[in-house]
Design a protein around this motif. Structure first.
Motif, PDB file in Angstrom:
ATOM      1  N   LEU A 180     147.269   9.836  63.753  1.00 23.23           N
ATOM      2  CA  LEU A 180     148.685   9.558  63.990  1.00 23.23           C
ATOM      3  C   LEU A 180     149.040   9.493  65.470  1.00 23.23           C
ATOM      4  O   LEU A 180     150.198   9.221  65.822  1.00 23.23           O
ATOM      5  CB  LEU A 180     149.541  10.626  63.288  1.00 23.23           C
ATOM      6  N   ARG A 181     148.062   9.737  66.316  1.00 26.89           N
ATOM      7  CA  ARG A 181     148.326   9.623  67.753  1.00 26.89           C
ATOM      8  C   ARG A 181     148.515   8.148  68.119  1.00 26.89           C
ATOM      9  O   ARG A 181     147.861   7.275  67.581  1.00 26.89           O
ATOM     10  CB  ARG A 181     147.177  10.211  68.564  1.00 26.89           C
ATOM     11  N   GLY A 182     149.397   7.893  69.014  1.00 26.71           N
ATOM     12  CA  GLY A 182     149.604   6.543  69.503  1.00 26.71           C
ATOM     13  C   GLY A 182     150.672   5.752  68.770  1.00 26.71           C
ATOM     14  O   GLY A 182     151.037   4.654  69.200  1.00 26.71           O
ATOM     15  N   VAL A 220     156.442   8.661  63.730  1.00 24.13           N
ATOM     16  CA  VAL A 220     155.644   9.206  62.638  1.00 24.13           C
ATOM     17  C   VAL A 220     156.599   9.809  61.611  1.00 24.13           C
ATOM     18  O   VAL A 220     157.491  10.605  61.955  1.00 24.13           O
ATOM     19  CB  VAL A 220     154.656  10.281  63.129  1.00 24.13           C
ATOM     20  N   VAL A 221     156.432   9.424  60.366  1.00 29.69           N
ATOM     21  CA  VAL A 221     157.281   9.914  59.279  1.00 29.69           C
ATOM     22  C   VAL A 221     156.402  10.653  58.278  1.00 29.69           C
ATOM     23  O   VAL A 221     155.423  10.102  57.765  1.00 29.69           O
ATOM     24  CB  VAL A 221     158.002   8.745  58.571  1.00 29.69           C
ATOM     25  N   GLN A 271     150.896  20.903  61.679  1.00 29.62           N
ATOM     26  CA  GLN A 271     149.820  20.540  62.599  1.00 29.62           C
ATOM     27  C   GLN A 271     150.322  19.592  63.692  1.00 29.62           C
ATOM     28  O   GLN A 271     149.941  19.710  64.868  1.00 29.62           O
ATOM     29  CB  GLN A 271     148.679  19.882  61.833  1.00 29.62           C
ATOM     30  N   LEU A 272     151.194  18.654  63.326  1.00 28.93           N
ATOM     31  CA  LEU A 272     151.752  17.738  64.321  1.00 28.93           C
ATOM     32  C   LEU A 272     152.622  18.483  65.323  1.00 28.93           C
ATOM     33  O   LEU A 272     152.594  18.193  66.530  1.00 28.93           O
ATOM     34  CB  LEU A 272     152.569  16.644  63.622  1.00 28.93           C
ATOM     35  N   SER A 273     153.389  19.436  64.827  1.00 30.68           N
ATOM     36  CA  SER A 273     154.224  20.238  65.730  1.00 30.68           C
ATOM     37  C   SER A 273     153.356  21.006  66.718  1.00 30.68           C
ATOM     38  O   SER A 273     153.646  21.062  67.921  1.00 30.68           O
ATOM     39  CB  SER A 273     155.101  21.200  64.920  1.00 30.68           C
ATOM     40  N   ALA A 274     152.270  21.581  66.202  1.00 28.35           N
ATOM     41  CA  ALA A 274     151.366  22.335  67.076  1.00 28.35           C
ATOM     42  C   ALA A 274     150.721  21.428  68.121  1.00 28.35           C
ATOM     43  O   ALA A 274     150.431  21.863  69.249  1.00 28.35           O
ATOM     44  CB  ALA A 274     150.290  23.018  66.236  1.00 28.35           C
ATOM     45  N   ALA A 275     150.518  20.154  67.761  1.00 24.97           N
ATOM     46  CA  ALA A 275     149.904  19.196  68.688  1.00 24.97           C
ATOM     47  C   ALA A 275     150.934  18.536  69.601  1.00 24.97           C
ATOM     48  O   ALA A 275     150.572  17.683  70.430  1.00 24.97           O
ATOM     49  CB  ALA A 275     149.144  18.131  67.898  1.00 24.97           C
ATOM     50  N   GLY A 276     152.201  18.883  69.420  1.00 29.87           N
ATOM     51  CA  GLY A 276     153.251  18.320  70.273  1.00 29.87           C
ATOM     52  C   GLY A 276     153.593  16.877  69.950  1.00 29.87           C
ATOM     53  O   GLY A 276     154.076  16.153  70.822  1.00 29.87           O
ATOM     54  N   PRO A 284     155.991  14.404  68.133  1.00 30.94           N
ATOM     55  CA  PRO A 284     157.289  14.325  67.437  1.00 30.94           C
ATOM     56  C   PRO A 284     157.144  13.566  66.118  1.00 30.94           C
ATOM     57  O   PRO A 284     156.367  12.614  66.024  1.00 30.94           O
ATOM     58  CB  PRO A 284     158.188  13.562  68.420  1.00 30.94           C
ATOM     59  N   HIS A 285     157.918  13.967  65.119  1.00 34.41           N
ATOM     60  CA  HIS A 285     157.841  13.291  63.826  1.00 34.41           C
ATOM     61  C   HIS A 285     159.092  13.606  63.015  1.00 34.41           C
ATOM     62  O   HIS A 285     159.849  14.518  63.331  1.00 34.41           O
ATOM     63  CB  HIS A 285     156.586  13.730  63.063  1.00 34.41           C
TER      64      HIS A 285
END
Length: 666
Positions: free
Chosen positions: A453-455, A459-460, A630-635, A637-638
């Protein structure tokens, strides 16, 4: 030409309709908002979509005839000007529109309600006042005046509502008319009012104005009309000046479902086919017709001259246009769930549509082409994720849709296995066809990870729900609702823990067995006691339900009526269906544990063991937010939508609306 019967013009003398499709009357609540631009845009949107003729929601002829205090009508010159905004907009869009005149009679939610006799409706707290002869004349005059005002407002015609148990219907049958004067007793007297209304309306509006009469073909209440009476009325109404007969089915108080999703498609069109040769004016068939294929078949076989569909035009205003170009697969289907339309109406909320959140919100929710296309990742191909992906792609964004499963649909694939919810098949098929047409990059069998999901610009997360753990001793012996709906073996005696919407669905799934009533009209009629009005007045007979496939207990912790929080217009159907199958519904239960003897419970201080083979847990869900965390931990936004956001029940209406609104703003 595809759908050659459906798309054929209909010559009505002074006016020719461009096809045989009627958008039937729906009370949306839009008129009561006072935003007449919004009302006009609702109807004009459907006119642009190609429908041959539309009928408005019911307009009250006077205050006592309104379905509720403050119901819209044409009571003044200002009302006429407001409605002219609607008719002008529709005509500019190439459409035709008639106004329905609806006098609610004893169904009016008001202490001022009136009827043939002072007999209270079971669905209203108010007993009506029985009208005297002078009072009847007041009501006739009000209906005639409403028709004249509709003509002045630019409508192409009116529909006089004489079915569904409203005012004129109440005079017709002994169930509600116990009078002994010239307006009661014999059928000639009981039908005097609707015939006089039609005669007086025709005299007032002249010959070049459509006059539709909505006639009840089967009342589904005791002491309703016989078939001979229906035919007699139809001929008298024709002679009095009606242009078309539109068919109504069942009274609102009837305890037989007539338009819910569990009713077979076109379940009552055989009655229209029976009436059609009895009159010489066009006859319109209605109820549970939601696809061009069904509509075309009815017209081709001569069942009717025209087909009425109402809720399908909430689901997709471009229904006719898509059929005309051979893309029926892209018509958003009405699934007859009632969740955002009738449930809203009867709760005093503005109508919309589970499948189409823009319905009745055309001026406040739009999907404009984006000026800044983005790369959008959507994780989860359930209703929320599919709708978000679809709207985003239609707006011009580049969308990738991930799902770990090998098929689209998410929780819809569980719902579609429930008897009576076969229409969900069409909803999943529509999403699949629309996603393909929108050229979305669909990646099934792909459990998206943070690295995937990077890039992306947006992201939803629409990863849905997981069953809630109720920490019950011995629960390793139990099954979850998803296990059962996916085909896990189940015993002959079953306890279902949790009586929300999912619990009811599972209880129906387990008690109904493999026989799908929605696909078998004769069996469905036996199940609900639908007879022939030629044999019994009103067409109501003793129900003969199919034997239950299993012995089922449906349990809940709350000490209240089970199903209290189900849909306002469909909850009673689910309760009745389970009652017919002998399902034991018990509230106020504490769960003590599951062991080899069955399910141990306590109620009112008394412990007992339910001797069941299988326990199914339907006790709620929790959001599946692992990837979001996990996305929140990786910084990264979603956005989080659908069940992953709020897991209360499995609310496809909220999920689809949330997905659409998020994508509309990207």
């Amino acid at each position: 030409m595809p759908y050659s019967h459906l798309l054929a013009p209909l010559d009505l003398g002074h006016i020719t309709l461009k096809n045989r499709v009627l958008m039937g009357s729906m009370h949306t609540g839009l008129e009561e908002t006072g935003d007449w631009n919004r009302v006009a845009e609702f109807y004009a949107t459907r006119a642009r979509g190609g429908v041959g003729l539309m009928v408005t929601g019911g307009m009250a002829p006077n205050r006592e005839g309104g379905v509720f205090p403050g119901a819209a009508g044409l009571f003044s010159e200002q009302d006429i000007e407001n409605h002219r905004l609607v008719t002008d907009r529709v005509h500019q869009a190439g459409g035709r529109i008639a106004m329905q005149i609806l006098h609610a009679g004893r169904y009016a939610y008001s202490k001022d309600c009136v009827s043939a006799s002072a007999i209270k409706s079971p669905i209203s707290p108010f007993a009506p006042r029985a009208l005297d002869a002078e009072g009847i004349e007041v009501q006739i005059s009000a209906i005639v005046t409403a028709a004249q005002r509709a003509q002045a407002a630019g409508y192409d015609g009116v529909e006089v509502m004489g079915s569904e148990g409203y005012f004129l219907n109440q005079f017709l049958v002994r169930h509600t008319n116990t009078r002994t004067d010239d307006w009661g007793g014999s059928y000639a007297n009981r039908m005097r009012l609707p015939v006089e209304v039609v005669r007086r309306v025709r005299a007032a509006v002249g010959p070049h104005f459509l006059l539709i009469y909505r006639i009840s073909l089967i009342d589904l209440v005791p002491d309703g009309s016989t078939w001979d009476e229906v035919v007699l009325l139809a001929r008298a109404v024709e002679a009095a000046g009606a242009s078309l007969l539109n068919t109504g089915i069942g009274w609102h108080e009837a305890r037989v479902p007539t338009i819910a999703t569990s009713v077979p498609r076109a379940a009552f069109s055989y009655l229209t086919a029976r009436l059609r040769p009895e009159v010489s004016i066009p006859v319109i068939t209605s109820n549970r017709i939601n696809s061009p294929d069904v509509a075309e078949a009815l017209l081709a076989e001569g069942a009717a001259d025209m087909v009425s569909m109402a809720r399908p035009f909430l689901a997709d205003p471009d229904f006719v246009a898509k059929a005309a170009v051979g893309r029926a697969d892209l018509i958003a289907p009405c699934i007859a769930c009632n969740q955002a339309c009738l449930d809203h109406t009867f709760s005093g909320k503005l109508t919309s549509c589970l499948v189409n959140p823009r319905a009745c919100h055309e001026t406040v929710l739009s999907y404009p082409p984006t000026l800044t296309p983005k790369r959008v990742a959507v994780v989860g191909a359930g209703p929320a994720g599919m709708m978000a992906a679809l709207v985003a792609a239609q707006r011009g964004h580049q969308v990738v849709l991930f799902d770990r499963a090998n098929a689209l649909g998410g929780q819809l694939n569980l719902a579609r296995r429930v008897p009576g919810k076969e229409e969900f098949d069409g909803l999943v098929d529509w999403f699949a066809a629309s996603i393909s047409a929108a050229k979305i990059d669909l990646r099934l069998g792909a459990a998206a990870k943070v690295a995937d999901l990077r890039g992306f610009d947006e992201v939803v997360i629409a990863t849905g729900v997981v069953p809630r753990d109720i920490a019950l001793a011995g629960q390793e012996r139990a099954l979850s609702y998803s296990d059962v709906l996916r085909g896990a073996p189940v015993g002959r005696r079953v306890a279902v823990i949790g009586a929300g919407g999912i619990g009811f669905d599972v209880a129906e799934f387990l008690s109904a067995g493999p026989h799908l009533l929605a696909k078998d009209l004769a069996a469905w009629r036996r199940e609900w006691g639908v007879g022939d009005p030629a044999d019994v007045a009103g067409g109501l007979v003793q129900a003969q339900p199919e034997p239950a496939a299993r012995e089922v207990w449906l349990l809940q912790r709350k000490a209240e009526k089970l199903g209290r929080h189900l849909g306002k217009t469909t909850g009673w159907i689910h309760r009745a269906a389970l009652t017919m199958k002998g399902v034991k519904m018990i509230g106020g239960v504490s769960y003590l544990g599951i062991d080899a003897a069955g399910l141990r419970i306590e109620k009112d201080g008394v412990q007992e063991v339910l001797p069941v083979d299988t326990v199914v847990i339907c006790a709620g869900q929790l959001p599946e937010r692992g990837l979001s965390d996990q996305l929140s931990a990786a910084g990264i936004p979603h956005h989080v939508i659908g069940g992953a956001d709020v897991a209360a029940e499995l609310d496809a209406k909220r999920a689809i609306d949330q997905g659409a609104r998020l994508a509309a703003g990207l």
